[in-house]
Design a protein around this motif. Structure first.
Motif, PDB file in Angstrom:
ATOM      1  N   LEU A 121       0.752  -1.172  -0.019  1.00 41.83           N
ATOM      2  CA  LEU A 121       0.040  -0.140  -0.185  1.00 41.83           C
ATOM      3  C   LEU A 121       0.735   1.394  -0.131  1.00 41.83           C
ATOM      4  N   ALA A 122       1.862   1.226   0.960  1.00 45.95           N
ATOM      5  CA  ALA A 122       2.610   2.325   0.803  1.00 45.95           C
ATOM      6  C   ALA A 122       3.421   2.813  -0.331  1.00 45.95           C
ATOM      7  N   GLU A 123       3.929   1.952  -0.830  1.00 50.01           N
ATOM      8  CA  GLU A 123       4.842   1.770  -1.999  1.00 50.01           C
ATOM      9  C   GLU A 123       3.842   2.611  -3.134  1.00 50.01           C
ATOM     10  N   ASN A 124       2.518   2.052  -3.318  1.00 49.38           N
ATOM     11  CA  ASN A 124       1.702   2.645  -4.361  1.00 49.38           C
ATOM     12  C   ASN A 124       1.320   3.852  -4.024  1.00 49.38           C
ATOM     13  N   LEU A 125       1.095   4.203  -2.830  1.00 45.54           N
ATOM     14  CA  LEU A 125       0.717   5.690  -2.473  1.00 45.54           C
ATOM     15  C   LEU A 125       2.068   6.715  -2.672  1.00 45.54           C
ATOM     16  N   ARG A 126       3.292   6.202  -2.689  1.00 47.97           N
ATOM     17  CA  ARG A 126       4.355   6.947  -2.708  1.00 47.97           C
ATOM     18  C   ARG A 126       4.589   7.076  -4.311  1.00 47.97           C
TER      19      ARG A 126
END
Length: 286
Positions: free
Chosen positions: A233-238
């Motif tokens: 999730l975090a990497e897609n948001l970044r």
């Protein structure tokens, strides 16, 4: 004028599954397109691999213009009419109604290394940050299609699509070759497991903007969603934040599901409409 969005209660459970819309189901008035299976028994880019490829051609008039091209990673998973994505059904419905221009779907399975103890070549092909995979598509897969069908040269009508590792492969293919693929549809991309780490949050704002339109889908309960590292999730948001910072034409859709093709499959019709049709204008029926 702003568009009104109907009220929908917010799901509170972590095990959400999204219901498919009518674009993902066979419609009585929509003719079924033709699907042809091809087999690639070797590869110059990935020696020793074999794979299956399905080409889906929606029904069309004999005088239809050259087709757009939708190349989809994890081929059968995305084509299976009983699966979560149902790519051929979606293309038939959207093309028949003129929601998108006439577009051929090319569903490419990852390679299998013949005779190897660990035969799956998927992560080697999909997670790498280089032009090897897109070169394979352009030099070995696309010619198999253009030898049989008339395909437009317009890169604005070439889409590359995938999910999980296939999502970061789609993103990288468009990034490396925007002269051919200017549309990418990326579901639950596994940016976090790219060798050397996810390059895009740092790379996007520091590179001249490329002529790309990117559709991203991410899940609140994706892999390691609450972990400090290897957090899908975090990497897609970044990546989405970097696209915004760099001024890209992109769309991010967040869902409440986990690492499943369900939500991306439900979104595929809207993702293709958004990627291929500008300013809401409908394509001419074929």
């Amino acid at each position: 004028m702003p568009a009104d969005v109907p009220y929908r209660p917010l799901p509170l459970r972590p095990d959400v599954r999204y219901a498919h819309g009518p674009d993902s189901s066979r419609q009585a008035d929509v003719p079924v397109g033709e699907t042809v299976e091809l087999v690639l028994t070797d590869s110059a880019a990935y020696p020793g691999t074999s794979r299956r490829v399905w080409v889906h051609v929606p029904a069309h008039d004999d005088d239809a213009p050259p087709a757009g091209l939708l190349v989809v990673n994890d081929g059968w998973l995305y084509l299976d009419p009983d699966g979560e994505v149902r790519g051929g059904i979606v293309l038939d419905n959207l093309v028949h109604r003129g929601d998108i221009p006439f577009t051929i779907g090319v569903f490419v399975d990852p390679g299998v290394v013949v005779g190897a103890e660990h035969p799956k070549n998927r992560n080697v092909e999909y997670d790498a940050f280089d032009d090897r995979y897109v070169t394979f598509l352009l030099d070995e897969i696309v010619p198999m299609v253009t030898a049989r069908y008339a395909v437009t040269d317009d890169p604005e009508r070439w889409v590359v699509c995938g999910g999980s590792s296939g999502g970061d492969a789609a993103f990288t293919a468009a990034w490396m070759r925007p002269d051919r693929f200017r549309r990418a549809v990326c579901f639950l991309s596994s940016f976090t497991q790219m060798p050397g780490g996810n390059p895009y949050p740092n790379l996007l704002p520091r590179t001249d903007r490329k002529p790309l339109r990117i559709f991203l889908q991410a899940g609140h309960r994706d892999l390691n969603w609450n972990a400090p590292t290897r957090n899908w999730l975090a990497e897609n948001l970044r990546v989405a934040a970097a696209l915004a910072e760099a001024g890209y034409d992109f769309r991010l859709v967040l869902g409440d599901g986990g690492h499943s093709p369900n939500h991306g499959g439900v979104l595929l019709p809207d993702a293709l409409r958004w990627a291929l049709v500008r300013s809401g204008a409908a394509a001419a029926p074929t």
